[in-house]
Structures are given as structure tokens and as C-alpha cells.
Design a protein around this motif. Structure first.
Motif, PDB file in Angstrom:
ATOM      1  N   ALA A   1      34.291  37.026  32.267  1.00 20.81           N
ATOM      2  CA  ALA A   1      34.189  38.448  32.560  1.00 20.81           C
ATOM      3  C   ALA A   1      34.703  38.735  33.956  1.00 20.81           C
ATOM      4  CB  ALA A   1      32.737  38.894  32.424  1.00 20.81           C
ATOM      5  N   VAL A   2      34.366  37.883  34.922  1.00 24.50           N
ATOM      6  CA  VAL A   2      34.872  38.072  36.269  1.00 24.50           C
ATOM      7  C   VAL A   2      36.389  37.989  36.273  1.00 24.50           C
ATOM      8  CG1 VAL A   2      34.950  37.075  38.568  1.00 24.50           C
ATOM      9  CG2 VAL A   2      32.780  37.248  37.377  1.00 24.50           C
ATOM     10  N   THR A   3      36.910  37.040  35.518  1.00 25.89           N
ATOM     11  CA  THR A   3      38.348  36.834  35.532  1.00 25.89           C
ATOM     12  C   THR A   3      39.107  38.033  34.999  1.00 25.89           C
ATOM     13  OG1 THR A   3      37.908  34.498  35.084  1.00 25.89           O
ATOM     14  CG2 THR A   3      40.151  35.254  34.812  1.00 25.89           C
ATOM     15  N   TYR A   4      38.603  38.705  33.993  1.00 29.47           N
ATOM     16  CA  TYR A   4      39.429  39.685  33.308  1.00 29.47           C
ATOM     17  C   TYR A   4      38.824  41.068  33.179  1.00 29.47           C
ATOM     18  CZ  TYR A   4      41.432  35.238  32.273  1.00 29.47           C
ATOM     19  OH  TYR A   4      41.948  33.988  32.394  1.00 29.47           O
ATOM     20  N   ALA A   5      37.630  41.296  33.715  1.00 31.12           N
ATOM     21  CA  ALA A   5      37.040  42.615  33.583  1.00 31.12           C
ATOM     22  C   ALA A   5      37.791  43.626  34.414  1.00 31.12           C
ATOM     23  CB  ALA A   5      35.570  42.569  33.996  1.00 31.12           C
TER      24      ALA A   5
ATOM     25  N   GLU B   1      49.938  39.986  26.676  1.00 34.51           N
ATOM     26  CA  GLU B   1      48.697  39.226  26.764  1.00 34.51           C
ATOM     27  C   GLU B   1      49.034  37.796  27.170  1.00 34.51           C
ATOM     28  OE1 GLU B   1      45.634  37.172  23.621  1.00 34.51           O
ATOM     29  OE2 GLU B   1      46.386  39.189  23.143  1.00 34.51           O
ATOM     30  N   ILE B   2      48.217  37.225  28.029  1.00 32.61           N
ATOM     31  CA  ILE B   2      48.416  35.854  28.494  1.00 32.61           C
ATOM     32  C   ILE B   2      47.142  35.058  28.212  1.00 32.61           C
ATOM     33  CG2 ILE B   2      48.871  34.364  30.469  1.00 32.61           C
ATOM     34  CD1 ILE B   2      50.445  36.624  31.720  1.00 32.61           C
ATOM     35  N   MET B   3      47.275  33.979  27.468  1.00 27.13           N
ATOM     36  CA  MET B   3      46.136  33.119  27.138  1.00 27.13           C
ATOM     37  C   MET B   3      46.093  31.955  28.127  1.00 27.13           C
ATOM     38  SD  MET B   3      43.566  32.794  25.104  1.00 27.13           S
ATOM     39  CE  MET B   3      44.006  33.815  23.671  1.00 27.13           C
ATOM     40  N   VAL B   4      45.082  31.948  28.964  1.00 28.53           N
ATOM     41  CA  VAL B   4      44.923  30.893  29.968  1.00 28.53           C
ATOM     42  C   VAL B   4      43.999  29.818  29.401  1.00 28.53           C
ATOM     43  CG1 VAL B   4      44.134  30.335  32.284  1.00 28.53           C
ATOM     44  CG2 VAL B   4      45.277  32.512  31.851  1.00 28.53           C
ATOM     45  N   GLU B   5      44.465  28.602  29.351  1.00 26.45           N
ATOM     46  CA  GLU B   5      43.683  27.492  28.811  1.00 26.45           C
ATOM     47  C   GLU B   5      43.237  26.566  29.935  1.00 26.45           C
ATOM     48  OE1 GLU B   5      45.897  25.585  25.768  1.00 26.45           O
ATOM     49  OE2 GLU B   5      45.899  27.339  24.441  1.00 26.45           O
ATOM     50  N   ALA B   6      41.930  26.563  30.190  1.00 28.53           N
ATOM     51  CA  ALA B   6      41.348  25.676  31.198  1.00 28.53           C
ATOM     52  C   ALA B   6      40.957  24.372  30.521  1.00 28.53           C
ATOM     53  CB  ALA B   6      40.125  26.330  31.832  1.00 28.53           C
ATOM     54  N   GLU B   7      41.536  23.280  30.973  1.00 24.91           N
ATOM     55  CA  GLU B   7      41.259  21.968  30.384  1.00 24.91           C
ATOM     56  C   GLU B   7      40.762  21.012  31.464  1.00 24.91           C
ATOM     57  OE1 GLU B   7      44.807  20.676  28.489  1.00 24.91           O
ATOM     58  OE2 GLU B   7      44.682  22.157  26.870  1.00 24.91           O
ATOM     59  N   GLY B   8      39.660  20.334  31.177  1.00 23.31           N
ATOM     60  CA  GLY B   8      39.125  19.335  32.103  1.00 23.31           C
ATOM     61  C   GLY B   8      38.491  19.915  33.339  1.00 23.31           C
TER      62      GLY B   8
ATOM     63  N   ALA C   1      38.396  25.496  27.758  1.00 22.46           N
ATOM     64  CA  ALA C   1      38.178  26.871  27.310  1.00 22.46           C
ATOM     65  C   ALA C   1      39.500  27.613  27.306  1.00 22.46           C
ATOM     66  CB  ALA C   1      37.183  27.578  28.221  1.00 22.46           C
ATOM     67  N   ALA C   2      39.643  28.560  26.390  1.00 27.02           N
ATOM     68  CA  ALA C   2      40.816  29.421  26.318  1.00 27.02           C
ATOM     69  C   ALA C   2      40.386  30.850  26.633  1.00 27.02           C
ATOM     70  CB  ALA C   2      41.451  29.356  24.937  1.00 27.02           C
ATOM     71  N   LEU C   3      40.990  31.449  27.661  1.00 24.80           N
ATOM     72  CA  LEU C   3      40.586  32.758  28.154  1.00 24.80           C
ATOM     73  C   LEU C   3      41.738  33.751  28.041  1.00 24.80           C
ATOM     74  CD1 LEU C   3      38.962  31.442  31.447  1.00 24.80           C
ATOM     75  CD2 LEU C   3      37.886  31.700  29.217  1.00 24.80           C
ATOM     76  N   PRO C   4      41.522  34.913  27.395  1.00 20.36           N
ATOM     77  CA  PRO C   4      42.614  35.874  27.229  1.00 20.36           C
ATOM     78  C   PRO C   4      42.738  36.847  28.391  1.00 20.36           C
ATOM     79  CG  PRO C   4      40.727  36.580  25.965  1.00 20.36           C
ATOM     80  CD  PRO C   4      40.327  35.287  26.616  1.00 20.36           C
TER      81      PRO C   4
ATOM     82  N   ASP D   1      40.207  45.005  23.958  1.00 17.34           N
ATOM     83  CA  ASP D   1      39.508  44.658  22.725  1.00 17.34           C
ATOM     84  C   ASP D   1      39.836  43.253  22.237  1.00 17.34           C
ATOM     85  OD1 ASP D   1      42.094  45.136  21.933  1.00 17.34           O
ATOM     86  OD2 ASP D   1      41.574  46.401  20.221  1.00 17.34           O
ATOM     87  N   VAL D   2      40.861  42.622  22.812  1.00 19.60           N
ATOM     88  CA  VAL D   2      41.149  41.232  22.461  1.00 19.60           C
ATOM     89  C   VAL D   2      40.045  40.301  22.959  1.00 19.60           C
ATOM     90  CG1 VAL D   2      42.451  40.706  24.573  1.00 19.60           C
ATOM     91  CG2 VAL D   2      42.973  39.491  22.462  1.00 19.60           C
ATOM     92  N   TYR D   3      39.264  40.762  23.925  1.00 18.45           N
ATOM     93  CA  TYR D   3      38.221  39.924  24.517  1.00 18.45           C
ATOM     94  C   TYR D   3      36.887  40.193  23.824  1.00 18.45           C
ATOM     95  CZ  TYR D   3      35.583  37.487  28.127  1.00 18.45           C
ATOM     96  OH  TYR D   3      34.765  36.613  28.806  1.00 18.45           O
ATOM     97  N   GLU D   4      36.720  39.598  22.643  1.00 20.65           N
ATOM     98  CA  GLU D   4      35.498  39.769  21.862  1.00 20.65           C
ATOM     99  C   GLU D   4      34.463  38.708  22.190  1.00 20.65           C
ATOM    100  OE1 GLU D   4      36.738  39.711  17.837  1.00 20.65           O
ATOM    101  OE2 GLU D   4      37.741  41.658  17.920  1.00 20.65           O
ATOM    102  N   SER D   5      34.922  37.481  22.433  1.00 21.49           N
ATOM    103  CA  SER D   5      33.996  36.396  22.739  1.00 21.49           C
ATOM    104  C   SER D   5      34.778  35.266  23.392  1.00 21.49           C
ATOM    105  CB  SER D   5      33.295  35.889  21.472  1.00 21.49           C
ATOM    106  OG  SER D   5      34.244  35.321  20.586  1.00 21.49           O
ATOM    107  N   LEU D   6      34.031  34.280  23.875  1.00 21.89           N
ATOM    108  CA  LEU D   6      34.639  33.130  24.538  1.00 21.89           C
ATOM    109  C   LEU D   6      34.081  31.852  23.938  1.00 21.89           C
ATOM    110  CD1 LEU D   6      36.449  32.070  26.856  1.00 21.89           C
ATOM    111  CD2 LEU D   6      34.398  32.078  28.281  1.00 21.89           C
TER     112      LEU D   6
END
Length: 415
Positions: free
Chosen positions: A15-19, A222-229, A252-255, A284-289
Motif C-alpha cells: 500500500a505504501v508503495t502504490y497508494a 502497468e508495471i509488475m514489480v517482482e521482489a525475490e529473496g 512477492a509480485a506487486l502491481p 482497481d488492478v490492486y485487489e490483493s497481494l
């Protein structure tokens, strides 16, 4: 308990990242002074962000614009029912931008842009009432974009290019409302992820209806950021089978939502310029994580249920003389956060932005650009209803008052 902890933890981080409250609208001092309009304004290299299609209409062969702002923000929380209150003590944020364009020929201009559309630093007092949701967070995200602007005719041009994103986040919260070690120190967790990267793109067009009237449109994907490790580190956890927290890693994958901006500008009497921009952010793409943990901690799904939001921007520019250009503006920014999802790391509601600034033209090639923004959020009495402890949902509610004052300086150079 571990599952519930991370359900909240990563939902809050995302939420902080994309709100909308932390979507940093500071991508150019000239544009900011005019209410952060610019989709249909041919002024300087700030077009690299607002509408790359317009770069081909800049008169000079080389155009450069760069600057930074200082973000002074304040959030006050109060729950009158329980007689508690808190206030943030956040560090000063310093978002920046740097744009450059090079005219190859009459119909082609190339450009490069670096800017920070997302970023924040929020710090609440130690062990405040909402420490089980957030203590502090430090977020950074840098966009780097290669650009091309092509003139189809004297009236129409198109532009855009690929975007590379690099970011990091550091987040801390207490594990719950009461857990401590034997010395009474609150049990907490710190989440850290750095070097997170992703790719996107933008496309734009500009149409010159007359010498005085322009229209523009710009779309950012839209950019999907994937945090790995990423690393999750626990502190002050009592040694007990009931609290089996262990340092671990996560994926985690964050939109990042897409944005569409349309605008117009109209020049009047050679001295006045009016601009209007409308921006739609597809939250509205951000429904859940969804979170995938490396150890035995169960994977989790955290609902956010954001809604699309609009921003309405108005700007006015006045050429006072050959040395000074004055600007003022206003915008209304709708919040994407719906009732019941109001968390204290995104304490924002609908916002009113009041802007102003000027340019000092030191020479034919060099100008100094200054702007300020006062952002006043409407007071909101809301709650976050998705924190669970010991099998029960524990809403966190109260009244939030948020404001921000943001001065900035930049330079414009052309050759």
C-alpha cells in the motif's frame, strides 16, 4: 499467528508503495507550479515525463531540465474515544528528476529521462497505538526511460519508449499489540528488499489544433514489480514454542497501476497560457497481494480492494517580462482507498493541491525554475478492518489530518 502477521505486513508495504497518497507528483518545477499540468504544454524538457510526443516541437537542438524537491509532510492521528493521539516525525523526502532531449532532424527527437514517481519516508513514535500495523517505512523507486518523439506533420506527433524501474523498501512494525521479550522490549519485524526491478512503457500523442490551442494524451503502462529473496528479520521475540518466528526470505509480485492523462493548453494574448490535465489511475488492478515465503510460514493473500481514482489539474502561466515568468495552479486528487481499508502507513484522503512558482531567465540558454506545493488532505475518520489477532478481527480506527509543504528548485538549459 505468523500467517496473520505477514498478511498485514506485506499488504501494508504494498500500500505504501502504490497508494495514491504516496504517488509523488513532482516531476518538474515548471509543471508543478502550474498544478502539475503538462500533457499539452510545450515548455522545456519536462515533456519527457508529461508527453514525450511534444519533445519534437522544442525549438533548440539540445534541451535539459533537472531539479529536486523537499517534502515536509505531517500526519496527526487521534482516537477521541480512548483519548489517544500521535504525530509522525518523518524525514524530509527529496524526489528528483532529470530530462534531456536531442533533435536529430526536423521530424525526430530522442530523449532520456530519470524520475521518482513513487517514494516516501514515514515514521511514527515508538510504541504508538498503531505500532502493530506500522512503525516506519522508507521507500525509494527510480524510473529510467529512453524516448523517441516523431513528427507526423506540423500538427501531429507521437512519442514514448520503454521504462526501467529500480527500487527498494525498508519496513518495520511490531508483531502484535502486546508481545515483548523478557526485558519488556516490543517484538517486531523488519522487512527489507533492494535492487527490485521491472519494465514498462509509455506512449503519447500531441495535436496542435491552432497556433494557440494544443491537445495531448499520455499513457503509462502497468508495471509488475517482482521482489525475490527479500529479507524478513525478527527482533525481541521471546524464546517460546508459541512464538516460532525465524528470519526468512520472501517473494512477492506487486502491481504499479497504469495511468492515462489527457490535457489541453491555450495561449492568450502572447503572455497568458492556460492548461488543464485530467489523470486516471487504474488502481482497481490492486485487489490483493500474494506472498510466497521460503520457510514453513504459510503463503498469504491480503485484500486491498482499491478503486480507480481521478485527478483534475488546472494551471496558469504569465510572461511578466523577458526575465520573469510567473505560474500558479490547483489540483484535486481523489483517494483510491476505500472505506474500511484505511491503514496508517497510507493516511490520506481526497487532496487539494495549491501550487505556484516562477522562472528566472538568466540568459537565452539558462533558466532557474522554482515551485512550491501545499497539499491539504481532507480530514477523515476511518478504520482499517483487516488486522486479526488470536483469531479475532481487531479494527484500528481514528481521525487523520494530513498535510504537506513542498518547495523545489530546478534548472532549464537549451542549446
Amino acid at each position: 499467528m505468523r500467517k496473520l502477521l505477514f498478511l498485514g505486513l506485506f499488504g501494508l508495504m504494498a500500500a505504501v508503495t502504490y497508494a495514491g497518497g504516496y504517488r509523488v507528483s513532482l516531476q518538474g518545477q515548471r509543471s508543478l507550479a502550474m498544478g502539475h499540468t503538462g500533457v499539452a504544454v510545450v515548455n522545456n524538457a519536462e515533456l519527457a515525463f508529461f508527453n514525450p510526443a511534444g519533445l519534437v516541437y522544442l525549438e533548440n537542438k539540445i534541451n535539459v531540465a533537472a531539479g529536486a524537491s523537499a517534502v515536509f509532510s505531517n500526519v496527526k492521528y487521534q482516537n477521541s474515544e480512548f483519548g489517544i493521539s500521535s504525530e509522525t516525525d518523518s524525514a524530509v523526502g527529496t524526489p528528483f528528476y532529470a530530462y534531456g532531449s536531442y533533435r536529430v532532424n526536423d521530424w525526430l527527437t530522442l530523449g532520456l529521462a530519470a524520475y521518482t514517481p513513487y517514494g516516501s519516508s514515514v515514521e511514527w513514535p515508538t510504541d504508538w497505538a498503531g505500532s502493530h500495523l506500522v512503525n516506519n517505512i522508507d521507500l525509494q523507486a527510480i524510473y529510467i526511460q529512453a524516448l523517441a518523439s516523431v513528427k507526423i506533420s506540423d500538427k501531429l506527433s507521437v512519442g514514448g519508449g520503454p521504462i526501467y524501474v529500480n527500487g527498494s523498501v525498508n519496513f518495520n512494525r511490531n508483531l502484535n499489540r502486546t508481545l515483548t521479550d523478557l526485558d519488556g522490549n516490543r517484538s517486531n519485524v523488519t522487512v527489507d528488499a533492494s535492487g527490485v526491478s521491472a519494465f514498462g512503457w509509455s506512449a503519447s500523442a500531441m495535436y496542435n489544433a491552432t497556433e494557440d490551442l494544443r491537445f495531448g494524451i499520455n499513457y503509462r503502462s502497468e508495471i509488475m514489480v517482482e521482489a525475490e529473496g527479500g529479507d524478513a528479520t525478527f527482533q525481541n521475540v521471546p524464546n517460546s514454542p508459541l512464538t516460532p518466528f525465524q528470519d526468512t526470505q520472501f517473494d512477492a509480485a506487486l502491481p504499479m497501476p497504469a495511468e492515462l492523462s489527457v490535457g489541453l493548453s491555450y495561449e492568450l494574448l502572447d503572455k497568458w497560457l492556460f492548461a488543464f490535465d485530467y489523470n486516471m489511475t487504474y488502481w482497481d488492478v490492486y485487489e490483493s497481494l500474494d506472498i510466497d515465503f521460503a520457510n514453513a510460514t504459510p503463503d498469504s493473500n491480503n485484500p486491498r480492494n482499491y478503486k480507480n481514482s481521478s485527478t483534475y489539474r488546472f494551471g496558469l502561466q504569465y510572461l511578466a517580462n523577458e526575465t520573469v515568468t510567473l505560474r500558479v495552479g490547483y489540483y484535486f486528487d481523489e483517494s483510491p482507498v476505500q472505506s474500511g481499508y484505511f491503514a496508517p502507513e497510507t493516511p490520506r484522503n481526497d487532496a487539494h493541491g495549491f501550487t505556484g512558482g516562477l522562472s528566472l531567465h538568466v540568459s537565452d540558454r539558462f533558466s532557474i525554475d522554482a515551485a512550491f506545493l501545499y497539499n491539504r488532505y481532507e480530514e477523515v475518520d476511518e478504520s482499517y478492518n483487516y488486522y486479526t489477532e488470536n483469531g479475532e478481527t481487531v479494527p484500528f480506527e481514528g481521525t487523520y489530518k494530513t498535510s504537506a509543504f513542498i518547495p523545489g528548485l530546478g534548472v532549464t538549459y537549451k542549446l
